[in-house]
Design an enzyme around this catalytic site. Sequence first.
Site, mmCIF file in Angstrom:
data_model
loop_
_atom_site.group_PDB
_atom_site.id
_atom_site.type_symbol
_atom_site.label_atom_id
_atom_site.label_comp_id
_atom_site.label_asym_id
_atom_site.label_seq_id
_atom_site.Cartn_x
_atom_site.Cartn_y
_atom_site.Cartn_z
ATOM 1 C CG ASN A 1 -44.617 -30.163 -36.851
ATOM 2 O OD1 ASN A 1 -44.015 -31.119 -36.370
ATOM 3 N ND2 ASN A 1 -44.085 -29.339 -37.722
ATOM 4 C CG HIS B 1 -61.907 -26.864 -14.639
ATOM 5 N ND1 HIS B 1 -62.361 -28.126 -14.357
ATOM 6 C CD2 HIS B 1 -60.867 -27.019 -15.493
ATOM 7 C CE1 HIS B 1 -61.631 -29.015 -14.998
ATOM 8 N NE2 HIS B 1 -60.715 -28.369 -15.703
ATOM 9 N N GLY C 1 -46.452 -22.459 -34.280
ATOM 10 C CA GLY C 1 -46.151 -23.305 -33.135
ATOM 11 C C GLY C 1 -46.602 -22.698 -31.820
ATOM 12 C CB ALA D 1 -45.335 -18.889 -33.397
ATOM 13 C CE LYS E 1 -55.261 -7.302 -27.328
ATOM 14 N NZ LYS E 1 -54.647 -6.259 -26.583
ATOM 15 N NE ARG F 1 -50.950 -9.152 -43.219
ATOM 16 C CZ ARG F 1 -50.554 -9.096 -44.460
ATOM 17 N NH1 ARG F 1 -50.320 -7.967 -45.044
ATOM 18 N NH2 ARG F 1 -50.383 -10.191 -45.156
#
Length: 185
Positions: free
Chosen positions: A85, A115, A142, A160, A180, A183
């Site tokens: 997208n 860096h 998103g 998202a 994290k 499931r």
Amino acid sequence: MFTEKEKMLQGLLYDANYDESLKAERIKCKVLCQKYNNLQYDNFEEKNSILKQILGKTKNSFLIEPNFYCDYGYNIEIGENFYSNHNLVILDPAKVIFGDNVFIGPNCGFYTASHPLEAEERNKGIEMAKPIKVGNNVWFGGNVTVLPGVTIGDNCVVGAGSVVVKDIPANSVAVGNPCKLIRTI
């Protein structure tokens, strides 16, 4: 002695700002990205032609909605049936490899560049890069950010707003900041 580009591609500290060949490669890529982003939306043939000039490897079926930005392009490989997208950013001094059937929501970033933590080193303008690998059948919601050195296995969903700082095993749903596993699928 390695060139700055060789150091970059090997994940060593390198100087991207003062190496003229790397600068020229970035400028060439960014000009192509600008051209791509400014094309009329329905000019799919020209858009795909430009993406094939930018990206290191593509398959037949892919769509990246504008705007799209990357640093070099040649380090990016996308699989079959790839979709992103709007507002995809890939900082690619190291390889970024996407498998088949990868779907990316809007405003996502994949960043291989990093860096030094020490300010004195960082202020010299040096950086390093670690590759990102994404398996097959992966969906990113998103505003996902994937950081250097991460591998995401096949059949994953990344929720998202997630910031992915560690590998995600295959067949997983992972969300959050830091991202994290919540499931398995």
